[in-house]
Write an enzyme that holds these catalytic residues in place. Structure first.
Site, PDB file in Angstrom:
ATOM      1  N   ASP A   9       0.875  -1.156   0.000  1.00  0.00           N
ATOM      2  CA  ASP A   9       0.000   0.000   0.000  1.00  0.00           C
ATOM      3  C   ASP A   9       0.927   1.225   0.000  1.00  0.00           C
ATOM      4  O   ASP A   9       2.099   1.112   0.343  1.00  0.00           O
ATOM      5  CB  ASP A   9      -0.870  -0.053   1.263  1.00  0.00           C
ATOM      6  CG  ASP A   9      -1.725   1.182   1.423  1.00  0.00           C
ATOM      7  OD1 ASP A   9      -2.318   1.633   0.423  1.00  0.00           O
ATOM      8  OD2 ASP A   9      -1.788   1.708   2.549  1.00  0.00           O
ATOM      9  N   ASP A  11      -0.012   5.054   1.010  1.00  0.00           N
ATOM     10  CA  ASP A  11      -0.195   6.006   2.112  1.00  0.00           C
ATOM     11  C   ASP A  11      -0.196   5.284   3.459  1.00  0.00           C
ATOM     12  O   ASP A  11      -0.984   4.368   3.678  1.00  0.00           O
ATOM     13  CB  ASP A  11      -1.499   6.784   1.924  1.00  0.00           C
ATOM     14  CG  ASP A  11      -1.511   7.581   0.625  1.00  0.00           C
ATOM     15  OD1 ASP A  11      -0.468   8.171   0.283  1.00  0.00           O
ATOM     16  OD2 ASP A  11      -2.550   7.601  -0.056  1.00  0.00           O
ATOM     17  N   TYR A  23      -6.145  14.045   0.709  1.00  0.00           N
ATOM     18  CA  TYR A  23      -5.297  13.205  -0.116  1.00  0.00           C
ATOM     19  C   TYR A  23      -3.960  13.895  -0.309  1.00  0.00           C
ATOM     20  O   TYR A  23      -3.866  15.106  -0.167  1.00  0.00           O
ATOM     21  CB  TYR A  23      -5.967  12.968  -1.496  1.00  0.00           C
ATOM     22  CG  TYR A  23      -7.325  12.346  -1.333  1.00  0.00           C
ATOM     23  CD1 TYR A  23      -7.463  10.961  -1.271  1.00  0.00           C
ATOM     24  CD2 TYR A  23      -8.457  13.144  -1.178  1.00  0.00           C
ATOM     25  CE1 TYR A  23      -8.705  10.389  -1.057  1.00  0.00           C
ATOM     26  CE2 TYR A  23      -9.700  12.569  -0.968  1.00  0.00           C
ATOM     27  CZ  TYR A  23      -9.815  11.186  -0.910  1.00  0.00           C
ATOM     28  OH  TYR A  23     -11.035  10.619  -0.693  1.00  0.00           O
ATOM     29  N   GLN A  56      -6.860   5.581  -4.751  1.00  0.00           N
ATOM     30  CA  GLN A  56      -6.702   7.045  -4.788  1.00  0.00           C
ATOM     31  C   GLN A  56      -8.024   7.673  -5.224  1.00  0.00           C
ATOM     32  O   GLN A  56      -8.167   8.181  -6.337  1.00  0.00           O
ATOM     33  CB  GLN A  56      -5.541   7.441  -5.731  1.00  0.00           C
ATOM     34  CG  GLN A  56      -4.168   6.995  -5.243  1.00  0.00           C
ATOM     35  CD  GLN A  56      -3.705   7.688  -3.961  1.00  0.00           C
ATOM     36  OE1 GLN A  56      -4.145   8.800  -3.637  1.00  0.00           O
ATOM     37  NE2 GLN A  56      -2.824   7.038  -3.199  1.00  0.00           N
TER      38      GLN A  56
END
Ligand SMILES: [Zn+2]
Length: 173
Positions: A9, A11, A23, A56
């Protein structure tokens, strides 16, 4: 020829997470977590290819564009490469909730990846910091590692990507 893959992953694993409901929208907002390059380099040296699988949704929500995201990823990969840490590819779900088959915890990003890079699932891992990452990894059929105090139901938990990489390379020697 099947690849040993470590799926990551992004973030919360590679870079600091944005605030909730926000974001990472540009390179200025992107901050590497400690020892990420070292961790990826270690995985590479042990014969793993490293692939990022990232939700995202900021794109679907119009908070950033695909081009913004590509710019971030280009700079991220460039900085890592200067430290001999190679990200082989990045697969992104740009969609909103419930409108695709690729948003984790679904497995679409993994299935996209394995078309280009055939995966030996028995020798591959998913590393993430959220329950959806772990669910997706399990559904796809790889071992799972949570970077989280809560184990999130993963096969193993660690406090950083470097610790995860040390664990992975230790158990697969
Ligand atoms: Zn999607």
């Amino acid at each position: 020829m099947l690849n040993k893959v470590v799926f990551l992953d992004r973030d919360g694993v590679i870079n600091k997470k944005a605030a909730e409901h926000d974001y990472i929208k540009n390179w200025q907002e992107f901050q590497f977590l400690p020892d990420v390059a070292k961790a990826i380099k270690l995985l590479n040296q042990s014969g793993f290819i490293v692939i990022i699988v990232s939700n995202q949704r900021g794109i679907a929500r119009g908070m950033m564009t695909e081009i913004d995201l590509q710019n971030i990823h280009q700079k991220m990969c460039h900085e890592l490469k200067q430290k001999s840490a190679i990200i082989t590819d990045i697969f992104v779900c740009p969609h909103n909730n419930n409108e695709c088959k690729c948003r984790k915890p679904q497995t679409g990003l993994f299935l996209q990846a394995e078309i280009k890079y055939p995966v030996n699932r028995n020798q591959s891992f998913m590393v993430g910091d959220s329950e959806t990452d772990i669910e997706a990894g399990k559904a796809y059929g790889v071992k799972t590692i949570a970077i989280s105090e809560q184990g999130l139901g993963a096969d193993h938990k660690c406090s950083s990507l470097l610790e995860a990489a040390e664990y992975i390379t230790g158990v697969t020697k």
